[in-house]
Design an enzyme around this catalytic site. Sequence first.
Site, PDB file in Angstrom:
ATOM      1  N   THR A  15       0.821  -1.223   0.000  1.00 18.26           N
ATOM      2  CA  THR A  15       0.000   0.000   0.000  1.00 18.26           C
ATOM      3  C   THR A  15       0.848   1.264   0.000  1.00 18.26           C
ATOM      4  OG1 THR A  15      -1.750  -1.117   1.200  1.00 18.26           O
ATOM      5  CG2 THR A  15      -1.758   1.254   1.337  1.00 18.26           C
ATOM      6  N   SER A  68       1.407  -7.554  -1.352  1.00 19.79           N
ATOM      7  CA  SER A  68       2.107  -8.637  -0.658  1.00 19.79           C
ATOM      8  C   SER A  68       1.302  -9.935  -0.582  1.00 19.79           C
ATOM      9  CB  SER A  68       2.550  -8.197   0.740  1.00 19.79           C
ATOM     10  OG  SER A  68       1.475  -8.170   1.632  1.00 19.79           O
ATOM     11  N   ASP A 119       0.115  -7.089   4.606  1.00 18.39           N
ATOM     12  CA  ASP A 119      -0.658  -8.341   4.696  1.00 18.39           C
ATOM     13  C   ASP A 119       0.211  -9.570   4.994  1.00 18.39           C
ATOM     14  OD1 ASP A 119      -2.906  -6.882   4.201  1.00 18.39           O
ATOM     15  OD2 ASP A 119      -3.231  -7.603   2.162  1.00 18.39           O
TER      16      ASP A 119
HETATM   17  N1  ASP Z   1      -2.757  -5.392   0.418  1.00 20.95           N
HETATM   18  C1  ASP Z   1      -1.631  -4.593   0.872  1.00 20.95           C
HETATM   19  C2  ASP Z   1      -0.399  -5.465   0.814  1.00 20.95           C
HETATM   20  O1  ASP Z   1      -0.160  -6.246   1.699  1.00 20.95           O
HETATM   21  C3  ASP Z   1      -1.871  -4.090   2.247  1.00 20.95           C
HETATM   22  C4  ASP Z   1      -0.761  -3.215   2.800  1.00 20.95           C
HETATM   23  O2  ASP Z   1       0.216  -2.903   2.168  1.00 20.95           O
HETATM   24  O3  ASP Z   1      -0.863  -2.801   3.961  1.00 20.95           O
HETATM   25  O4  ASP Z   1       0.357  -5.372  -0.119  1.00 20.95           O
END
Ligand code: ASP
Length: 340
Positions: free
Chosen positions: A12, A57, A89
């Site tokens: 993110t 991730s 994640d």
């Molecule tokens: N979906 C994102 C990831 O893990 C969530 C984050 O970065 O906090 O890449």
Amino acid sequence: MSSILIIYTGGTIGMVKDEKTGALKSFDFDSLLKEIPEIKKFAHHINIESFDTPIDSSNMQPEKWLQIAQTIYNNYDQHDGFVILHGSDTMAYTASALSFMLENLSKPVILTGSQLPIGELRTDAKENLLTAIEIATTEINGTAAVPEVAIYFEYDLYRGNRATKSNAEDFEAFTSPNYPVLAQAGVSLRFNHNDIYKPNNKDLQLNQFLDRNIATIKLYPGITEQFIFSVINTPGLRAIIIETFGSGNASTEIWFINLLLEAIKKDIIILNISQCEGGTVNQGKYETSSALNSIGVVSGKDMTFEAAITKLMYLLGTGLSSEEIKQWLQKPLRGEMTLD
Ligand code: ASP
């Protein structure tokens, strides 16, 4: 001047909204850097390595852990510390895996990310990234303050293989239920020296082989015999993590114990991890875990699930015998488990 390497994998922190769908998607590192001009104020030499295609991730894979570990290994002597930008994640899985892959580590490897992209007004990304850099470059009496794999998120520094993502909404996304935080960031950085790993003087070793022939069975009242039968008969399977209740308890039904025994006789390692985040597996405390003890299920004690599965991948990749692996599973290798 100290020198650090930032490894950008995605997450993110560097994402932007897709104009058509509104979903967050990964962006390149140059765009991320533009949002954080403060980084130039550090009196450190900062080098950057980025995944060719940054990922969410949830797409993390053991091959990519190897890519990160190799990047650290190849750049180890030229840098004083490493910061990995990573989605939250699966950050605890990556941190745990790296802790086992980078043996004899004596420099900081700090993972961080954010809950809001760096371009958003209320982002948590800037503080997380700037403080992670600060931690990765802090030395005390000429040695790294945190010579281990750690996660920095929202003012707390956690041992990587003790942390778990426990909140998808709060800025405070991680907890470390069974181990104290390594440091807290307030007006100053407060390091809890007694809880930080003490490195040995051996050379860094890269453990590259991870075996992923592992299954996991999360127990619940009503789980079926057919399901467990099909799992233990998975071709090539070498280990199963059973996620048990409370302090490592499971059903005493005869079909269940017999199926586990059948697996153990086929040389499949069974590791007992509790569904509770806090506390430890204590096989034999209740009647509902005595049978597990007597058939040879291995206690994972107070390991997180993330630490348990990556430790298994690493140990299965070493070529050791099942009996040796069972011994090592019950001993802390990188501070991932509390000694009895
Ligand atoms: N979906 C994102 C990831 O893990 C969530 C984050 O970065 O906090 O890449």
